[in-house]
Design a protein around this motif. Structure first.
Motif, PDB file in Angstrom:
ATOM      1  N   GLY A  64       1.204   9.433   3.702  1.00 21.50           N
ATOM      2  CA  GLY A  64       0.428   8.259   4.143  1.00 21.50           C
ATOM      3  C   GLY A  64      -0.757   7.989   3.267  1.00 21.50           C
ATOM      4  O   GLY A  64      -0.880   8.706   2.266  1.00 21.50           O
ATOM      5  N   SER A  65      -1.665   7.154   3.725  1.00 19.33           N
ATOM      6  CA  SER A  65      -2.637   6.971   3.055  1.00 19.33           C
ATOM      7  C   SER A  65      -3.751   7.999   2.967  1.00 19.33           C
ATOM      8  O   SER A  65      -3.853   8.945   4.040  1.00 19.33           O
ATOM      9  CB  SER A  65      -3.631   5.642   3.956  1.00 19.33           C
ATOM     10  N   GLY A  94       2.315   8.948  -4.099  1.00 18.13           N
ATOM     11  CA  GLY A  94       2.346   7.604  -3.976  1.00 18.13           C
ATOM     12  C   GLY A  94       0.882   6.960  -4.215  1.00 18.13           C
ATOM     13  O   GLY A  94       0.606   5.942  -3.849  1.00 18.13           O
ATOM     14  N   GLY A  95      -0.149   8.091  -4.648  1.00 18.72           N
ATOM     15  CA  GLY A  95      -1.408   7.285  -4.945  1.00 18.72           C
ATOM     16  C   GLY A  95      -2.064   7.236  -3.341  1.00 18.72           C
ATOM     17  O   GLY A  95      -1.494   7.290  -2.366  1.00 18.72           O
ATOM     18  N   HIS A  96      -3.450   7.321  -3.507  1.00 19.87           N
ATOM     19  CA  HIS A  96      -4.271   7.366  -2.201  1.00 19.87           C
ATOM     20  C   HIS A  96      -4.078   6.042  -1.340  1.00 19.87           C
ATOM     21  O   HIS A  96      -3.936   6.187  -0.225  1.00 19.87           O
ATOM     22  CB  HIS A  96      -5.592   7.758  -2.302  1.00 19.87           C
ATOM     23  N   GLU A  97      -4.028   4.771  -2.209  1.00 26.38           N
ATOM     24  CA  GLU A  97      -3.832   3.595  -1.331  1.00 26.38           C
ATOM     25  C   GLU A  97      -3.231   2.698  -1.851  1.00 26.38           C
ATOM     26  O   GLU A  97      -3.419   1.462  -1.934  1.00 26.38           O
ATOM     27  CB  GLU A  97      -5.493   3.251  -1.219  1.00 26.38           C
ATOM     28  N   SER A 109      -1.145  -0.637 -10.796  1.00 30.66           N
ATOM     29  CA  SER A 109      -0.784  -0.059  -9.843  1.00 30.66           C
ATOM     30  C   SER A 109       0.767  -0.524  -9.394  1.00 30.66           C
ATOM     31  O   SER A 109       0.916  -1.762  -8.918  1.00 30.66           O
ATOM     32  CB  SER A 109      -1.629  -0.415  -8.279  1.00 30.66           C
ATOM     33  N   ARG A 110       1.642   0.237  -9.674  1.00 33.64           N
ATOM     34  CA  ARG A 110       3.361  -0.255  -9.742  1.00 33.64           C
ATOM     35  C   ARG A 110       4.169   0.809  -9.239  1.00 33.64           C
ATOM     36  O   ARG A 110       4.949   1.350  -9.664  1.00 33.64           O
ATOM     37  CB  ARG A 110       3.764  -0.765 -11.064  1.00 33.64           C
ATOM     38  N   TYR A 111       3.503   1.182  -7.978  1.00 26.93           N
ATOM     39  CA  TYR A 111       4.214   2.468  -7.226  1.00 26.93           C
ATOM     40  C   TYR A 111       5.522   2.060  -6.530  1.00 26.93           C
ATOM     41  O   TYR A 111       6.434   3.011  -6.361  1.00 26.93           O
ATOM     42  CB  TYR A 111       3.207   3.087  -6.017  1.00 26.93           C
ATOM     43  N   GLU A 112       5.804   0.856  -6.325  1.00 29.44           N
ATOM     44  CA  GLU A 112       7.162   0.384  -5.948  1.00 29.44           C
ATOM     45  C   GLU A 112       8.110   0.789  -6.979  1.00 29.44           C
ATOM     46  O   GLU A 112       9.461   1.504  -6.856  1.00 29.44           O
ATOM     47  CB  GLU A 112       7.474  -0.979  -5.459  1.00 29.44           C
ATOM     48  N   MET A 143       1.357   4.712   6.003  1.00 24.60           N
ATOM     49  CA  MET A 143       1.513   3.774   4.762  1.00 24.60           C
ATOM     50  C   MET A 143       2.832   4.030   3.974  1.00 24.60           C
ATOM     51  O   MET A 143       3.577   3.146   3.554  1.00 24.60           O
ATOM     52  CB  MET A 143       0.262   4.176   3.796  1.00 24.60           C
ATOM     53  N   GLY A 144       3.203   5.240   4.172  1.00 20.95           N
ATOM     54  CA  GLY A 144       4.635   5.755   3.609  1.00 20.95           C
ATOM     55  C   GLY A 144       5.636   5.109   4.320  1.00 20.95           C
ATOM     56  O   GLY A 144       6.948   4.927   3.865  1.00 20.95           O
ATOM     57  N   GLY A 145       5.494   4.922   5.889  1.00 18.77           N
ATOM     58  CA  GLY A 145       6.710   4.136   6.326  1.00 18.77           C
ATOM     59  C   GLY A 145       6.743   2.901   5.951  1.00 18.77           C
ATOM     60  O   GLY A 145       7.905   2.266   5.875  1.00 18.77           O
ATOM     61  N   PHE A 146       5.700   1.974   5.816  1.00 20.35           N
ATOM     62  CA  PHE A 146       5.535   0.848   5.376  1.00 20.35           C
ATOM     63  C   PHE A 146       6.496   0.858   3.956  1.00 20.35           C
ATOM     64  O   PHE A 146       7.195   0.227   3.513  1.00 20.35           O
ATOM     65  CB  PHE A 146       4.310   0.023   5.105  1.00 20.35           C
ATOM     66  N   GLY A 147       6.082   1.499   3.045  1.00 20.88           N
ATOM     67  CA  GLY A 147       6.410   1.887   1.591  1.00 20.88           C
ATOM     68  C   GLY A 147       7.835   2.203   1.898  1.00 20.88           C
ATOM     69  O   GLY A 147       8.780   1.393   0.816  1.00 20.88           O
TER      70      GLY A 147
END
Length: 284
Positions: A64-65, A94-97, A109-112, A143-147
C-alpha cells in the motif's frame, strides 16, 4: 538416557520450522524508468526440494501507500501460503505513492508498465513459472488493491485472476492523499483521467475478459463505501465475483487475515484452469 533423547527430540521439534518456504530478494530492472527495484520472492518448499521440472503458478501481491517490497513479509505470515497452495509469491516494490499507474504528468513514474510487464517478464525468465494468464493472479492492499485491479484490467492477457484487499478502488475519493496529484495530475485539469481510472468505470471489462475477481474490505474501513459501490455495479452488470466484508479496519490485522482467503481463491482458479485445459486436450 531415554529422558535425554526425549529432551533433544523435543528441542529439535521446537526448532524445526512448520513451513519450509524460501524467501529471497531479487533486483528487477525497469527499462521504462531507467532504474532497478527490489522485490521479495517466496518459493514453496516443493519448488526447491521437489521435481526440478515442475512449474508453478504465481500470485503477485502489492503493498500500500508508503510501503515497499518488504511490507507483506514483515507484517504478516504470507510466506506460509506459498507452501500451503504450492504457488510462487512475488511482492514487487511499487514506490511510496505511485498508485501503480503510468502517470500522465510524471514520465518518471511508470509503475503499471514496471509491475504489469517488466516484473512479470523477469519472474517468468528466472523462475519455473507457468507463464500463462490462467496461472497468474494479482492482488494488493489499499493503494495496491487499486493497482492490482487496474493492472489486471489494462493487461487482460497477463492476468487471469485479480483481487483487492481494502482497496482504494476509486481514486476520486482519495484526492487528499499526499502525493496522489503528483501522479494523477490536478483533479480539475485532468478530470477525464481521474474518472477513467476509477475501477467502477471499467467494471464490465472483468466479465468481458474473463478475469476471476475477489474483493474484500473491513466494515470499519473508510474505503468500504467505494468497495460496496463497486460490488453493486458488478452485480448490476452480472459480472461474476467474490465479495466479502469482514470485521476490521484499515490495519495489518485485517490484511494479514484477508490475504489467506484471497490466495485460497486464486488457488481454486488455478486448479479450475488446469482442469479445463486437461479436459480440452482430452476432447481433442
Amino acid at each position: 538416557m531415554n529422558a535425554m533423547r526425549t529432551f533433544w527430540l523435543v528441542l529439535m521439534l521446537i526448532g524445526s520450522p512448520a513451513w519450509a518456504f524460501q524467501s529471497r530478494v531479487v533486483t528487477i530492472p525497469s527499462a521504462a524508468m531507467h532504474r532497478s527495484f527490489d522485490a521479495t520472492v517466496v518459493l514453496p518448499d516443493q519448488y526447491v526440494h521437489g521435481d526440478p521440472t515442475k512449474r508453478f503458478p504465481v500470485v503477485y501481491v502489492l503493498h500500500g501507500s508508503g510501503g515497499d517490497y518488504t511490507d507483506w513479509t514483515a507484517n504478516s505470515h504470507i510466506g506460509k501460503l506459498a507452501d500451503r497452495y504450492h504457488v510462487i509469491l512475488v511482492m514487487p516494490d511499487g514506490g511510496h505513492e505511485s498508485w501503480y499507474i503510468d502517470s500522465p504528468v510524471d514520465p518518471r513514474s511508470r509503475y503499471e508498465t514496471y509491475v504489469g510487464t517488466e516484473v512479470v517478464g523477469y519472474i517468468d525468465s528466472r523462475f519455473r513459472t507457468i507463464a500463462t494468464k490462467q496461472a497468474r493472479a494479482i492482488t494488493g492492499l489499499s493503494m495496491g488493491g487499486f493497482g492490482a485491479l487496474r493492472i489486471a484490467l489494462d493487461r487482460p492477457d497477463a492476468f487471469g485472476a485479480a483481487g483487492s484487499i481494502s482497496g482504494a478502488v476509486d481514486p476520486r475519493g482519495s484526492e487528499d492523499e499526499p502525493g496522489i496529484e503528483r501522479v494523477f495530475g490536478d483533479p480539475s485539469q485532468h478530470a477525464e483521467f481521474w474518472n477513467s481510472e476509477a475501477i467502477v468505470a471499467s467494471a464490465e471489462d472483468f466479465g468481458r475478459d474473463h478475469i476471476a475477481l475477489t474483493i474484500d474490505c473491513g466494515v470499519n474501513d473508510s474505503l468500504v463505501q467505494s468497495n460496496r459501490l463497486l460490488h453493486e455495479r458488478l452485480v448490476e452488470l452480472g459480472v461474476p465475483h467474490d465479495y466479502a466484508e469482514r470485521p476490521g479496519g484499515h490495519t495489518w490485522k485485517y490484511w494479514s487475515n484477508a490475504v489467506k482467503y484471497q490466495v485460497l481463491f486464486f488457488a481454486g482458479t488455478f486448479r479450475q484452469a488446469a482442469r479445463e485445459m486437461r479436459d480440452g486436450r482430452a476432447a481433442v
